[in-house]
Scaffold this active site. Structure first.
Site, mmCIF file in Angstrom:
data_model
loop_
_atom_site.group_PDB
_atom_site.id
_atom_site.type_symbol
_atom_site.label_atom_id
_atom_site.label_comp_id
_atom_site.label_asym_id
_atom_site.label_seq_id
_atom_site.Cartn_x
_atom_site.Cartn_y
_atom_site.Cartn_z
ATOM 1 N N SER A 48 -19.941 -12.730 -27.064
ATOM 2 C CA SER A 48 -20.164 -13.538 -26.041
ATOM 3 C C SER A 48 -21.676 -13.368 -25.498
ATOM 4 C CB SER A 48 -19.256 -13.128 -24.661
ATOM 5 O OG SER A 48 -19.539 -12.151 -24.067
ATOM 6 N N HIS A 49 -22.071 -14.437 -24.910
ATOM 7 C CA HIS A 49 -23.420 -14.586 -24.539
ATOM 8 C C HIS A 49 -24.025 -13.479 -23.688
ATOM 9 C CE1 HIS A 49 -27.301 -16.470 -23.102
ATOM 10 N NE2 HIS A 49 -26.817 -16.155 -22.005
ATOM 11 N N ILE A 50 -23.211 -13.121 -22.733
ATOM 12 C CA ILE A 50 -23.638 -12.178 -21.480
ATOM 13 C C ILE A 50 -23.650 -10.626 -22.359
ATOM 14 C CG2 ILE A 50 -21.339 -11.605 -20.954
ATOM 15 C CD1 ILE A 50 -22.537 -11.357 -18.062
ATOM 16 N N VAL A 72 -27.045 -10.423 -24.615
ATOM 17 C CA VAL A 72 -28.196 -10.447 -23.507
ATOM 18 C C VAL A 72 -28.230 -9.064 -23.106
ATOM 19 C CG1 VAL A 72 -29.109 -10.985 -21.375
ATOM 20 C CG2 VAL A 72 -28.220 -12.859 -22.846
#
Length: 111
Positions: A69-71, A74
């Protein structure tokens, strides 16, 4: 970092590392305002809108979500310890609980 807490929450490591700090539960965008650089952000789902909170916290715990997932990506890029699939995190943890997040082992110590 010694793990002296008694209760354990398990998850899957999305970004390795260890951190200890105060829990900040984030359920909506406005909750990001309460996060400091001494906190561990806890979210129900790893929604990309919470990524801005990563730049202010020491660690991330996602109750649901995937490693890609993106988070979580990051968090890995920023070197922030991150767990996903930490079932029961929102039920067992509360704002200002002091916890130890060991993303190397996929464990949260609290209590």
């Amino acid at each position: 970092m010694e793990n002296t807490k008694t209760s354990v929450l398990k998850g899957t490591s999305a970004s390795p590392g260890r951190a200890s700090g105060m829990v900040k539960i984030v359920k909506e965008l406005g909750d990001l305002d309460k996060i400091t650089d001494q906190d561990i952000m806890v979210v129900g789902e790893n929604n990309p809108i919470y990524a801005t909170g990563l730049m202010q916290c020491k660690g991330l715990i996602c109750e649901k979500g995937g490693l890609l997932s993106h988070i979580c990506i990051v968090a890995g890029e920023l070197g922030i310890p991150c767990l996903v699939d930490a079932n029961g995190a929102l039920e067992k943890l509360s704002d200002n609980d002091h916890i130890v997040l060991d993303a190397d082992e996929g464990t949260v110590y609290f209590g």
